[in-house]
Design a protein around this motif. Structure first.
Motif, short mmCIF file in Angstrom:
data_model
loop_
_atom_site.label_atom_id
_atom_site.label_comp_id
_atom_site.label_asym_id
_atom_site.label_seq_id
_atom_site.Cartn_x
_atom_site.Cartn_y
_atom_site.Cartn_z
N ALA A 1 3.32 14.26 2.44
CA ALA A 1 4.07 13.12 2.97
C ALA A 1 3.43 11.82 2.47
O ALA A 1 2.24 11.79 2.12
CB ALA A 1 4.08 13.15 4.50
N ALA A 2 4.23 10.78 2.42
CA ALA A 2 3.72 9.48 1.96
C ALA A 2 4.26 8.38 2.87
O ALA A 2 5.32 8.52 3.47
CB ALA A 2 4.14 9.22 0.51
N VAL A 3 3.51 7.30 2.94
CA VAL A 3 3.94 6.13 3.69
C VAL A 3 3.68 4.90 2.81
O VAL A 3 2.68 4.84 2.08
CB VAL A 3 3.24 6.02 5.06
N PHE A 4 4.60 3.95 2.84
CA PHE A 4 4.51 2.72 2.05
C PHE A 4 4.72 1.55 2.99
O PHE A 4 5.58 1.60 3.86
CB PHE A 4 5.59 2.74 0.96
N TRP A 5 3.91 0.49 2.82
CA TRP A 5 4.14 -0.72 3.60
C TRP A 5 3.73 -1.94 2.80
O TRP A 5 2.89 -1.89 1.91
CB TRP A 5 3.42 -0.68 4.95
N TYR A 6 4.37 -3.07 3.17
CA TYR A 6 4.00 -4.37 2.60
C TYR A 6 2.89 -4.97 3.44
O TYR A 6 2.96 -4.97 4.67
CB TYR A 6 5.20 -5.32 2.58
N THR B 1 0.85 -1.19 0.00
CA THR B 1 0.00 0.00 0.00
C THR B 1 0.88 1.24 0.00
O THR B 1 1.88 1.30 0.71
CB THR B 1 -0.89 0.02 1.26
N LEU B 2 0.46 2.23 -0.78
CA LEU B 2 1.08 3.55 -0.76
C LEU B 2 -0.02 4.53 -0.35
O LEU B 2 -1.08 4.57 -0.96
CB LEU B 2 1.61 3.94 -2.15
N LEU B 3 0.22 5.28 0.72
CA LEU B 3 -0.74 6.26 1.24
C LEU B 3 -0.08 7.64 1.20
O LEU B 3 1.01 7.82 1.76
CB LEU B 3 -1.16 5.91 2.66
N ILE B 4 -0.73 8.60 0.54
CA ILE B 4 -0.20 9.95 0.41
C ILE B 4 -1.17 10.92 1.07
O ILE B 4 -2.38 10.88 0.81
CB ILE B 4 -0.01 10.32 -1.08
N TYR B 5 -0.63 11.78 1.91
CA TYR B 5 -1.45 12.80 2.57
C TYR B 5 -1.49 14.05 1.69
O TYR B 5 -0.47 14.69 1.45
CB TYR B 5 -0.88 13.15 3.95
N LEU B 6 -2.67 14.40 1.20
CA LEU B 6 -2.83 15.55 0.31
C LEU B 6 -3.10 16.83 1.08
O LEU B 6 -2.74 17.92 0.65
CB LEU B 6 -3.97 15.29 -0.68
N GLN B 7 -3.80 16.71 2.19
CA GLN B 7 -4.08 17.86 3.05
C GLN B 7 -4.15 17.38 4.48
O GLN B 7 -4.81 16.37 4.77
CB GLN B 7 -5.40 18.53 2.67
N GLU B 8 -3.48 18.07 5.37
CA GLU B 8 -3.49 17.68 6.77
C GLU B 8 -4.57 18.46 7.52
O GLU B 8 -4.80 19.63 7.22
CB GLU B 8 -2.13 17.90 7.41
N PRO B 9 -5.22 17.81 8.48
CA PRO B 9 -6.21 18.53 9.28
C PRO B 9 -5.51 19.45 10.28
O PRO B 9 -4.31 19.32 10.53
CB PRO B 9 -6.96 17.41 9.99
#
Length: 144
Positions: free
Chosen positions: A77-82, A48-56
């Protein structure tokens, strides 16, 4: 990662009190049995690749409930994990959730990578898995 059968990006918006309950991104054996799911041609979601487009303004962290990680959303910012172990089994430490947004709005975008495309880029390491399982057996983490 090979991207031939990658899902298109999925964009999600979380307004005030918006959250996402704890879940896995990959299908587990329980999912397949309970939901009677047919296997996908692309295979399970390996990563999975998760990208934050706008932070609260406040809240909205991503937490890994069993892995102990807490990620605060930061724009761009982005986070990637298996999601799967090298032998193809689900990695149960990847159960995660989106905590409630307390103020502002959170926008994220994610992309899932499927296992069948990764057959030559992330080969199975059964020997490593065997060593890890033996270590866990020795430490009493598995029961027979």
């Amino acid at each position: 990662m090979v991207t031939e059968s990658v899902c298109t990006f999925q964009v999600n918006n979380y307004g005030m009190a918006g959250q996402y309950e704890p879940h896995y991104d990959m299908k587990t054996l329980r999912d397949i049995k309970v939901q009677k799911l047919a296997p996908s041609e692309a295979g399970n979601r390996v990563a999975t690749l998760l990208i934050y487009l706008q932070e609260p303004v406040d809240g909205g962290a991503t937490i890994f409930t069993d892995g102990g990680a807490r990620l605060l959303p930061k724009k761009n910012a982005a986070v990637f994990w298996y999601n799967l172990l090298p032998n193809g089994d689900p990695d149960l430490l990847t159960r995660h959730a989106g905590c409630p947004v307390l103020a502002g709005t959170k926008w994220v975008m994610n992309k899932w990578f499927h296992v069948n495309d990764q057959i030559f880029t992330r080969p199975c390491d059964l020997q490593q898995f065997k060593r890890e399982k033996e270590a866990k057996l020795y430490n009493g983490q598995y029961t027979t």
